[in-house]
Each structure stands twice: as structure tokens, then as C-alpha cells.
Scaffold this motif. Sequence first.
Motif, short mmCIF file in Angstrom:
data_model
loop_
_atom_site.label_atom_id
_atom_site.label_comp_id
_atom_site.label_asym_id
_atom_site.label_seq_id
_atom_site.Cartn_x
_atom_site.Cartn_y
_atom_site.Cartn_z
N LYS A 4 24.38 20.22 -27.75
CA LYS A 4 25.84 20.10 -27.71
C LYS A 4 26.25 19.65 -26.31
O LYS A 4 25.84 20.25 -25.31
CB LYS A 4 26.50 21.44 -28.02
CG LYS A 4 26.18 21.97 -29.40
CD LYS A 4 26.91 23.27 -29.69
CE LYS A 4 26.49 24.36 -28.75
NZ LYS A 4 27.03 25.67 -29.12
N LEU A 5 27.05 18.59 -26.24
CA LEU A 5 27.51 18.06 -24.96
C LEU A 5 29.02 17.88 -25.00
O LEU A 5 29.60 17.67 -26.06
CB LEU A 5 26.84 16.71 -24.68
CG LEU A 5 25.31 16.71 -24.57
CD1 LEU A 5 24.80 15.28 -24.44
CD2 LEU A 5 24.84 17.56 -23.40
N GLU A 6 29.63 17.92 -23.81
CA GLU A 6 31.07 17.67 -23.72
C GLU A 6 31.38 16.96 -22.41
O GLU A 6 30.68 17.12 -21.42
CB GLU A 6 31.86 18.97 -23.85
CG GLU A 6 31.59 19.99 -22.80
CD GLU A 6 32.27 21.33 -23.09
OE1 GLU A 6 32.81 21.52 -24.19
OE2 GLU A 6 32.27 22.18 -22.20
N THR B 224 30.23 16.14 -28.46
CA THR B 224 29.25 15.45 -29.29
C THR B 224 28.04 16.34 -29.48
O THR B 224 27.84 17.30 -28.74
CB THR B 224 28.86 14.08 -28.70
OG1 THR B 224 28.15 13.32 -29.68
CG2 THR B 224 28.04 14.22 -27.43
N VAL B 225 27.24 16.03 -30.49
CA VAL B 225 26.04 16.78 -30.80
C VAL B 225 24.91 15.80 -31.08
O VAL B 225 25.12 14.78 -31.74
CB VAL B 225 26.25 17.68 -32.04
CG1 VAL B 225 24.98 18.40 -32.42
CG2 VAL B 225 27.38 18.66 -31.79
N THR C 273 28.26 17.29 -19.99
CA THR C 273 27.54 18.50 -19.62
C THR C 273 27.28 19.33 -20.89
O THR C 273 27.83 19.03 -21.95
CB THR C 273 28.34 19.34 -18.60
OG1 THR C 273 29.61 19.66 -19.18
CG2 THR C 273 28.53 18.56 -17.29
N ASP C 274 26.49 20.37 -20.76
CA ASP C 274 26.18 21.20 -21.92
C ASP C 274 27.46 21.83 -22.47
O ASP C 274 28.28 22.35 -21.71
CB ASP C 274 25.18 22.30 -21.54
CG ASP C 274 23.81 21.73 -21.22
OD1 ASP C 274 23.42 20.73 -21.84
OD2 ASP C 274 23.13 22.29 -20.34
N GLY C 275 27.59 21.78 -23.79
CA GLY C 275 28.75 22.35 -24.46
C GLY C 275 28.51 23.80 -24.84
O GLY C 275 27.37 24.23 -25.01
#
Length: 174
Positions: free
Chosen positions: A2-4, A145-146, A164-166
Motif C-alpha cells: 500500500k502506497l500513498e 495505490t496498491v 510512501t507506505d500507506g
Amino acid sequence: VKLELDLASFDPGRFGDDLRRVEDLGVVLTTLANLGDTPRRRQRLYELNAELSADIPGRGEFHSWEEYQRVRLEAPSFTPAGVTLAIDAERWVGMSALSHRGGLDYAFSDMTGTVRSHRGRGIATAMKVAGIAFAREIGVTTIRTVHHPQNEAMIRLNRKLGYTDGTWDYPVRQ
């Protein structure tokens, strides 16, 4: 994975060379909205999305046309202005789709990819930057996004953009 991306910290100027390189290739970036959201173009989008999805690790079988219409094109979060297309002559060679459900402070990056013959040329980066501009226009603060953990190229691209990591719960329902 998971990213954001925090849009306040994103600097599009860092990617000017990528955008110029794509222009120099003669690849045009536009949106489904700018082209005109017609049934034929939606069918072309589906065909491109299916081709690109075949290379996603762990993706499995792609949607049927009927299912794609229902889960993607008829979803409340679908917006033709959020679908960036890369076009080389008349050929659609890439797509980057963002979705947004009104009232939420984030957009979701559903799919980004280029056809095999056009990879490694910065097209995906340019499409993602265009999508980020769209997200800013609609007033969201974040893009989420994933990715499958083995989709290393796309994870690397998103990290290059500043993702960065979500920490949100997944799956996300749009």
C-alpha cells in the motif's frame, strides 16, 4: 504493498526531463474526457487495460467486458478526466487511471502501464505526473495505490514520485 502520495509535497518540476522525453518520442498524453468518452473508446480502454494487466504479477484472469463495464466504467468513482492515455500515432500505448468518489480527500490510482514495446521510455512517469495534476485539480490531498509485492517496477516508479507506505485498511471500496 500500500502506497500513498501527499500532494502538498509533490514537485512536478522534478519530472520535466521525463515529460520532454515523452514529447520528443512523439507520444501524446491526453485523457478519455478530452478524446470524448464514447462507447468505442471505452472498448479500446478495456482492451488496453486487459493487455497491460496481463503483466501484473498475481493478477489472474482479467474481467470480461460486461464485468469491466460494471466494476470500472459504471462505478461512481470513475471519471473520464482521470484516465490519462499515451498515444503514439493512432495507437494507444499506455494508460494511467485515477478514480475518485466525491466527498473523499483522496483519489485512488487504479492502473498504470505501457505496452511492452514502449516501456522504459518514461511514458508511465509522464502519465502518473499528469494524473497527479488531475488529482490536484479536483482538490484531493492524497493519492493511494496498491501493488502486488512482485510488481517491483511500478513500486519503484511510485517511490520515485514520492509515494510512501500507506496505513489505511485494504481493500478499499470505491
